[in-house]
Structure formats: C-alpha cells, structure tokens
Enzyme design. Sequence first.
Site, short mmCIF file in Angstrom:
data_model
loop_
_atom_site.label_atom_id
_atom_site.label_comp_id
_atom_site.label_asym_id
_atom_site.label_seq_id
_atom_site.Cartn_x
_atom_site.Cartn_y
_atom_site.Cartn_z
N CYS A 178 0.85 -1.19 0.00
CA CYS A 178 0.00 0.00 0.00
C CYS A 178 0.89 1.24 0.00
O CYS A 178 1.81 1.37 0.81
CB CYS A 178 -0.90 0.00 1.22
SG CYS A 178 -1.90 1.49 1.41
N CYS A 223 0.27 3.14 3.64
CA CYS A 223 0.68 2.64 4.96
C CYS A 223 1.65 1.47 4.90
O CYS A 223 2.04 0.93 5.93
CB CYS A 223 -0.55 2.25 5.79
SG CYS A 223 -1.41 0.79 5.15
N CYS A 270 -5.55 1.25 6.32
CA CYS A 270 -5.69 2.72 6.21
C CYS A 270 -6.87 3.14 5.33
O CYS A 270 -7.06 4.33 5.09
CB CYS A 270 -4.40 3.33 5.66
SG CYS A 270 -4.09 2.95 3.92
N CYS A 279 -8.47 -5.91 -9.94
CA CYS A 279 -8.01 -4.89 -10.88
C CYS A 279 -7.61 -3.65 -10.08
O CYS A 279 -8.47 -2.88 -9.62
CB CYS A 279 -9.13 -4.57 -11.87
SG CYS A 279 -8.63 -3.52 -13.24
#
Length: 205
Positions: free
Chosen positions: A121, A124, A173, A193
């Site tokens: 991510c 985070c 997050c 996706c």
Amino acid sequence: MTDSKVTTHSRTSSADTQATSLSGRRALLLSVATLAGLWATRSITAADAPAGKPPGEVNIVPVTDAGVVQPAVKLAKVVKSEAEWRKQLSSISFDVTRKEGTERPYSGATWNNHDKGLYRCVCCDTALFRSDTKFDSGTGWPSFWQPIAKENVSEISDRSFGMLRTAVNCARCDAHLGHVFDDGPKPTGLRYCMNSASMRFVKST
C-alpha cells in the site's frame, strides 16, 4: 364558618395530594425515559464495536520484503488528515487512494511489470499482492487473482456511476485500491483490478 374552613382545607389537601401524585408520575416517567435512553446508547455502542476487536484496531498479516509471511497481529488503524495525506502522496496517488479515483489504463507504473516482488500500500506499506499472482488481464491495470492475505484488504459495495461493483480497500488505512471482478483466471476465478498509483512495488533481491 367552621364548615367553610373544613371544606377549604379538604380542597387544599386534595390539590396537594394530586400535585404530589403528578410529581411522582413525572419522576417515574423521567426515570423510565432515562433508563431507556441509556439502554439504547448501550445497545448502539455494543453493536458498533464487534466482540473481540477493539475499535481502531485491525488484524493484519505482516510480510517481509523477502516474501516471508508472519503471523497475523493487531495493529492500529492508520488515520491522517487530508492535509497530511496530500503532503505524503503524489497528486495521482492521493486522488486514487483518498478520493476513490481511477488512473487511466496503461498509464500506471506497474501495469506491465513482470519483476518478482511484492506490492505494498502506498499509504501505509501494508503488503497487498505478490508478483506470482499477477496476470495480464488486457485491461491496462495491474491485475491479480488473489491478495497476499485476505486480512490485509477489505471489500465494500460500490454503486457509483450507476453500477454495482465491489471496491477493494487497504484494511489498515482504508486506501482505495481498485475493484475485484469474477472474470479472472484459475485457481480463484477472480480479477483484482488495481491502480498502480495505490501501490508501491518492492523488487525481490
């Protein structure tokens, strides 16, 4: 004269009794209403806080950059102000992750990436996908047939643009990552996706 005084006194006593009775009823009704309000508040609070999971915490499966999966741990949710997210992220990453935007197909940095590694991510650093579950979907967005751990992502209904889709967010997050569809390859038949702008790639060494 005496009879008049007695009558007046009786009326006064009757009024006092009625006033006392009304006051008692008001006090009883107030007590009942207060208890009902407290019970309603207690019920709402209990419903909003799932058993065994304190508010503000989520179960996350940590994964090292080498791809080693660790036991799940409870971690605090990552919450920042819009100004803090803007300072941390590029404009496209902010638009995608915090405003549920979508990058143009074939424009992202990793849609055609074939290197081995992890996708984390961008907000985070939670591990999201492995390169060995990535496939060419022909859509122009990086696509995967499963997340690295089901605990690390959350799925919610998305009714935007007059369609019913399933949006995929980072569980820690709440960053918007993309959508999941049921037209992917085996073994899951799913197509996660994702937006390149919502992730950073960590190449295996």
